[in-house]
Design an enzyme around this catalytic site. Sequence first.
Site, PDB file in Angstrom:
ATOM      1  N   ALA A 116     -13.915   2.870   0.798  1.00 54.58           N
ATOM      2  CA  ALA A 116     -12.927   2.734  -0.285  1.00 54.58           C
ATOM      3  C   ALA A 116     -11.624   3.440   0.080  1.00 54.58           C
ATOM      4  O   ALA A 116     -11.625   4.540   0.636  1.00 54.58           O
ATOM      5  CB  ALA A 116     -13.483   3.302  -1.587  1.00 54.58           C
ATOM      6  N   HIS A 117     -10.528   2.819  -0.255  1.00 57.48           N
ATOM      7  CA  HIS A 117      -9.186   3.294   0.098  1.00 57.48           C
ATOM      8  C   HIS A 117      -8.397   3.601  -1.156  1.00 57.48           C
ATOM      9  O   HIS A 117      -8.434   2.810  -2.087  1.00 57.48           O
ATOM     10  CB  HIS A 117      -8.480   2.210   0.915  1.00 57.48           C
ATOM     11  N   PRO A 118      -7.666   4.668  -1.245  1.00 55.29           N
ATOM     12  CA  PRO A 118      -7.599   5.772  -0.291  1.00 55.29           C
ATOM     13  C   PRO A 118      -8.519   6.912  -0.701  1.00 55.29           C
ATOM     14  O   PRO A 118      -8.328   7.509  -1.765  1.00 55.29           O
ATOM     15  CB  PRO A 118      -6.130   6.204  -0.389  1.00 55.29           C
ATOM     16  N   CYS A 154       0.809  -1.228   0.000  1.00 55.76           N
ATOM     17  CA  CYS A 154       0.000   0.000   0.000  1.00 55.76           C
ATOM     18  C   CYS A 154       0.840   1.275   0.000  1.00 55.76           C
ATOM     19  O   CYS A 154       0.697   2.104  -0.894  1.00 55.76           O
ATOM     20  CB  CYS A 154      -0.993  -0.006   1.161  1.00 55.76           C
ATOM     21  N   GLU A 169     -12.586   7.900   3.936  1.00 57.40           N
ATOM     22  CA  GLU A 169     -11.997   6.812   4.723  1.00 57.40           C
ATOM     23  C   GLU A 169     -11.483   7.322   6.073  1.00 57.40           C
ATOM     24  O   GLU A 169     -11.432   6.562   7.053  1.00 57.40           O
ATOM     25  CB  GLU A 169     -10.825   6.217   3.923  1.00 57.40           C
TER      26      GLU A 169
END
Lengths: 125, 144
Positions: free
Chosen positions: B122-124, A44, B128
């Site tokens: 939902a990321h990013p 990420c 969030e």
Amino acid sequence: MPQPEHLDFLVLGSGEAGKYLAWHMARSGHRTAVVERKLIGGSCPNTNCLPSKNEIWSAKVADLMRHSSQFGISAGPTRVDMAGVVRRKRDMVDGLIATHLNHYKASGAELIMGTGRFIAPCGVR
Amino acid sequence: VAFDDFRVVRDNLAGGHRTTRGRLVPYCMFTDPPLAHIRLSENEAQRLGIPVQIAKLPMRAVLRSLPISETRGFMKVLVEAEGDRILGFVMIRAEAGEVVAVVETAMLANLPFTGLRDAIIAHPTMAEGLIALFANVPPSEKRG
């Protein structure tokens, strides 16, 4: 053969789920370690979610510049400085890694750089 | 708001009995960065003597803020001191108007703040950040 070391929790891979679990368990007073092969914090912050959005944002800026006349803004010729784009992304990733290392320090979870594999149901090398 | 005025009048002309009282009215000030707010503010809670639990989150803690270089600003929420209803919310930074709509939806549905805290968003995205914001709500004895 090295002496086996005993831990309460050992997490393989420092990605999203594993790191939060490790920090949580370490903060709760458990002896905890994380084994990470390469990317501190997992995909990420290093290669996926955030770096891609970082570059996409630079692309959006370039796109706005190129179509600036549509918005009533006259700009000179636009050139993408890819080294600058990458530098901006890299700075963000470096900052994220520093934040991760602070979390390891603050929580007491140990970060071990290397590869781990199971050699017994409850043993990892 | 004016559009809702129209709906109230339309429905009353058709025999309904609606009023404009008690409407949930958010606002978004389109400065750069934008400021968006809904219902109770911290000052108002103090002035009216409404006991609240307050949680704040710096925008830098919202991961979406990093790739778009929008790291200054914050989110703040007011929750019932002895309950889990959301009483007010304010945010200053990019997408504030969109994020306030998420909180408004929760308020309209009478969703406890834990509903958003425990959601997968939902990321990013900026929204969030609500997960971390609501995780910062101090525990209440009555809430348990």
